[in-house]
Motif scaffolding. Structure first.
Motif, PDB file in Angstrom:
ATOM      1  N   PRO A  87       0.802  -1.224   0.000  1.00 45.56           N
ATOM      2  CA  PRO A  87       0.000   0.000   0.000  1.00 45.56           C
ATOM      3  C   PRO A  87       0.837   1.276   0.000  1.00 45.56           C
ATOM      4  O   PRO A  87       0.351   2.338  -0.388  1.00 45.56           O
ATOM      5  N   LEU A  88       2.102   1.197   0.391  1.00 45.94           N
ATOM      6  CA  LEU A  88       2.952   2.379   0.329  1.00 45.94           C
ATOM      7  C   LEU A  88       3.200   2.820  -1.110  1.00 45.94           C
ATOM      8  O   LEU A  88       3.316   4.018  -1.384  1.00 45.94           O
ATOM      9  N   PHE A  89       3.267   1.873  -2.041  1.00 43.80           N
ATOM     10  CA  PHE A  89       3.408   2.235  -3.442  1.00 43.80           C
ATOM     11  C   PHE A  89       2.143   2.935  -3.949  1.00 43.80           C
ATOM     12  O   PHE A  89       2.220   3.850  -4.756  1.00 43.80           O
ATOM     13  N   THR A  90       1.010   2.490  -3.467  1.00 42.53           N
ATOM     14  CA  THR A  90      -0.243   3.142  -3.847  1.00 42.53           C
ATOM     15  C   THR A  90      -0.296   4.559  -3.282  1.00 42.53           C
ATOM     16  O   THR A  90      -0.670   5.501  -3.988  1.00 42.53           O
ATOM     17  N   ALA A  91       0.081   4.721  -2.027  1.00 45.16           N
ATOM     18  CA  ALA A  91       0.090   6.054  -1.413  1.00 45.16           C
ATOM     19  C   ALA A  91       1.081   6.972  -2.124  1.00 45.16           C
ATOM     20  O   ALA A  91       0.790   8.157  -2.363  1.00 45.16           O
ATOM     21  N   LEU A  92       2.240   6.451  -2.475  1.00 47.52           N
ATOM     22  CA  LEU A  92       3.225   7.240  -3.212  1.00 47.52           C
ATOM     23  C   LEU A  92       2.680   7.639  -4.584  1.00 47.52           C
ATOM     24  O   LEU A  92       2.876   8.768  -5.036  1.00 47.52           O
ATOM     25  N   GLY A  93       1.987   6.723  -5.225  1.00 46.44           N
ATOM     26  CA  GLY A  93       1.385   7.035  -6.523  1.00 46.44           C
ATOM     27  C   GLY A  93       0.371   8.158  -6.421  1.00 46.44           C
ATOM     28  O   GLY A  93       0.361   9.073  -7.240  1.00 46.44           O
ATOM     29  N   TRP A  94      -0.487   8.111  -5.406  1.00 53.31           N
ATOM     30  CA  TRP A  94      -1.474   9.182  -5.231  1.00 53.31           C
ATOM     31  C   TRP A  94      -0.792  10.504  -4.906  1.00 53.31           C
ATOM     32  O   TRP A  94      -1.229  11.561  -5.360  1.00 53.31           O
ATOM     33  N   ALA A  95       0.281  10.456  -4.109  1.00 51.97           N
ATOM     34  CA  ALA A  95       0.986  11.691  -3.762  1.00 51.97           C
ATOM     35  C   ALA A  95       1.660  12.301  -4.992  1.00 51.97           C
ATOM     36  O   ALA A  95       1.622  13.518  -5.191  1.00 51.97           O
ATOM     37  N   LEU A  96       2.261  11.469  -5.823  1.00 50.61           N
ATOM     38  CA  LEU A  96       2.931  11.969  -7.021  1.00 50.61           C
ATOM     39  C   LEU A  96       1.946  12.374  -8.113  1.00 50.61           C
ATOM     40  O   LEU A  96       2.324  13.088  -9.042  1.00 50.61           O
ATOM     41  N   LEU A  97       0.721  11.927  -8.018  1.00 53.11           N
ATOM     42  CA  LEU A  97      -0.282  12.265  -9.027  1.00 53.11           C
ATOM     43  C   LEU A  97      -0.836  13.672  -8.857  1.00 53.11           C
ATOM     44  O   LEU A  97      -1.455  14.201  -9.767  1.00 53.11           O
ATOM     45  N   TRP A  98      -0.568  14.302  -7.725  1.00 54.02           N
ATOM     46  CA  TRP A  98      -1.198  15.590  -7.447  1.00 54.02           C
ATOM     47  C   TRP A  98      -0.867  16.642  -8.505  1.00 54.02           C
ATOM     48  O   TRP A  98      -1.771  17.271  -9.061  1.00 54.02           O
ATOM     49  N   LEU A  99       0.408  16.875  -8.795  1.00 52.40           N
ATOM     50  CA  LEU A  99       0.778  17.909  -9.764  1.00 52.40           C
ATOM     51  C   LEU A  99       0.293  17.583 -11.177  1.00 52.40           C
ATOM     52  O   LEU A  99      -0.314  18.454 -11.822  1.00 52.40           O
ATOM     53  N   VAL A 122      -8.951  14.699  -4.342  1.00 46.86           N
ATOM     54  CA  VAL A 122      -8.863  13.350  -4.919  1.00 46.86           C
ATOM     55  C   VAL A 122      -7.604  12.644  -4.438  1.00 46.86           C
ATOM     56  O   VAL A 122      -7.647  11.480  -4.017  1.00 46.86           O
ATOM     57  N   CYS A 123      -6.478  13.333  -4.475  1.00 46.34           N
ATOM     58  CA  CYS A 123      -5.216  12.700  -4.068  1.00 46.34           C
ATOM     59  C   CYS A 123      -5.178  12.436  -2.567  1.00 46.34           C
ATOM     60  O   CYS A 123      -4.658  11.399  -2.135  1.00 46.34           O
ATOM     61  N   MET A 124      -5.720  13.340  -1.766  1.00 42.76           N
ATOM     62  CA  MET A 124      -5.759  13.106  -0.320  1.00 42.76           C
ATOM     63  C   MET A 124      -6.624  11.902   0.008  1.00 42.76           C
ATOM     64  O   MET A 124      -6.266  11.085   0.869  1.00 42.76           O
ATOM     65  N   ALA A 125      -7.763  11.776  -0.660  1.00 41.94           N
ATOM     66  CA  ALA A 125      -8.624  10.621  -0.419  1.00 41.94           C
ATOM     67  C   ALA A 125      -7.913   9.327  -0.804  1.00 41.94           C
ATOM     68  O   ALA A 125      -7.996   8.324  -0.082  1.00 41.94           O
ATOM     69  N   GLY A 126      -7.198   9.328  -1.920  1.00 41.20           N
ATOM     70  CA  GLY A 126      -6.458   8.137  -2.322  1.00 41.20           C
ATOM     71  C   GLY A 126      -5.366   7.763  -1.338  1.00 41.20           C
ATOM     72  O   GLY A 126      -5.176   6.591  -1.019  1.00 41.20           O
ATOM     73  N   ILE A 127      -4.653   8.761  -0.821  1.00 41.03           N
ATOM     74  CA  ILE A 127      -3.592   8.492   0.155  1.00 41.03           C
ATOM     75  C   ILE A 127      -4.173   7.943   1.446  1.00 41.03           C
ATOM     76  O   ILE A 127      -3.698   6.937   1.984  1.00 41.03           O
ATOM     77  N   VAL A 128      -5.212   8.584   1.939  1.00 41.15           N
ATOM     78  CA  VAL A 128      -5.808   8.154   3.208  1.00 41.15           C
ATOM     79  C   VAL A 128      -6.389   6.750   3.092  1.00 41.15           C
ATOM     80  O   VAL A 128      -6.179   5.904   3.974  1.00 41.15           O
ATOM     81  N   LEU A 129      -7.089   6.469   2.012  1.00 45.92           N
ATOM     82  CA  LEU A 129      -7.695   5.146   1.863  1.00 45.92           C
ATOM     83  C   LEU A 129      -6.651   4.051   1.664  1.00 45.92           C
ATOM     84  O   LEU A 129      -6.824   2.934   2.159  1.00 45.92           O
ATOM     85  N   SER A 130      -5.564   4.365   0.968  1.00 45.11           N
ATOM     86  CA  SER A 130      -4.543   3.329   0.795  1.00 45.11           C
ATOM     87  C   SER A 130      -3.748   3.113   2.061  1.00 45.11           C
ATOM     88  O   SER A 130      -3.316   1.981   2.328  1.00 45.11           O
ATOM     89  N   LEU A 131      -3.535   4.139   2.853  1.00 45.97           N
ATOM     90  CA  LEU A 131      -2.824   3.952   4.109  1.00 45.97           C
ATOM     91  C   LEU A 131      -3.710   3.310   5.185  1.00 45.97           C
ATOM     92  O   LEU A 131      -3.200   2.736   6.143  1.00 45.97           O
ATOM     93  N   ALA A 132      -5.012   3.369   4.996  1.00 47.04           N
ATOM     94  CA  ALA A 132      -5.918   2.754   5.982  1.00 47.04           C
ATOM     95  C   ALA A 132      -5.783   1.236   5.994  1.00 47.04           C
ATOM     96  O   ALA A 132      -6.052   0.610   7.010  1.00 47.04           O
ATOM     97  N   VAL A 133      -5.342   0.658   4.894  1.00 44.69           N
ATOM     98  CA  VAL A 133      -5.203  -0.792   4.837  1.00 44.69           C
ATOM     99  C   VAL A 133      -3.758  -1.246   5.018  1.00 44.69           C
ATOM    100  O   VAL A 133      -3.434  -2.404   4.817  1.00 44.69           O
ATOM    101  N   LEU A 134      -2.866  -0.331   5.388  1.00 47.94           N
ATOM    102  CA  LEU A 134      -1.449  -0.659   5.499  1.00 47.94           C
ATOM    103  C   LEU A 134      -1.182  -1.740   6.543  1.00 47.94           C
ATOM    104  O   LEU A 134      -0.326  -2.596   6.341  1.00 47.94           O
ATOM    105  N   GLY A 135      -1.913  -1.742   7.621  1.00 53.67           N
ATOM    106  CA  GLY A 135      -1.649  -2.712   8.680  1.00 53.67           C
ATOM    107  C   GLY A 135      -2.198  -4.088   8.414  1.00 53.67           C
ATOM    108  O   GLY A 135      -2.023  -4.982   9.235  1.00 53.67           O
ATOM    109  N   SER A 136      -2.838  -4.309   7.299  1.00 52.31           N
ATOM    110  CA  SER A 136      -3.458  -5.604   7.048  1.00 52.31           C
ATOM    111  C   SER A 136      -2.403  -6.647   6.726  1.00 52.31           C
ATOM    112  O   SER A 136      -1.369  -6.369   6.146  1.00 52.31           O
ATOM    113  N   LYS A 137      -2.659  -7.852   7.116  1.00 53.43           N
ATOM    114  CA  LYS A 137      -1.765  -8.984   6.838  1.00 53.43           C
ATOM    115  C   LYS A 137      -2.202  -9.656   5.538  1.00 53.43           C
ATOM    116  O   LYS A 137      -3.364  -9.573   5.146  1.00 53.43           O
TER     117      LYS A 137
END
Length: 140
Positions: A87-99, A122-137
């Motif tokens: 999920p960190l790659f997803t969060a990074l993707g949303w962060a880099l998509l902003w500009l 849009v990018c904040m929602a993507g980051i928050v939602l992808s980091l919400a599942v970071l702790g999942s196994k």
């Protein structure tokens, strides 16, 4: 379906959404760059034309969209293998998509005053939602 499997499926949906937005951003960048190089008239004509990103914005949208598409593919593949920190790659993707998303929305809606705010939301929602599942196994 167990909760950890549900999180995995939900994150894959977020990855697909990230890739879809990146493809649209890259398509807008390609369209505007092609129009510029072919000498076609710009939609940014008018009193606010000086605020438009022009060819720089089109190239940023194109390059950023393609870069984020690569990150989305990496995140999708790593989640398919069940890696814990994918999920960190997803969060990074949303962060880099902003500009690039801001540039693409500005190119699409030249007189839109709230396009940077829409891209930020849009990018904040993507980051928050992808980091919400970071702790999942990963599912076993």
């Amino acid at each position: 379906m167990r909760a950890d499997q549900w999180r995995l499926v939900l994150l894959q949906v977020f990855n697909l959404l990230l890739m879809a937005v990146a493809v649209v951003v890259a398509a807008v960048g390609t369209d505007r760059a092609t129009a510029h190089y072919l000498g076609l008239p710009s939609r940014a004509a008018g009193p606010e034309g000086w605020l438009q990103p022009g060819i720089f914005g089109a190239l940023v949208a194109l390059a950023g969209g393609l870069g984020v598409l690569v990150l989305g593919i990496v995140a999708f593949r790593r989640m398919a293998r069940g890696e814990l920190y994918a999920p960190l790659f997803t969060a990074l993707g949303w962060a880099l998509l902003w500009l690039p998303l801001t540039m693409a929305l500005t190119l699409l809606f030249p007189s839109g005053q709230f396009t940077p705010f829409a891209a930020t939301a849009v990018c904040m929602a993507g980051i928050v939602l992808s980091l919400a599942v970071l702790g999942s196994k990963k599912p076993r």
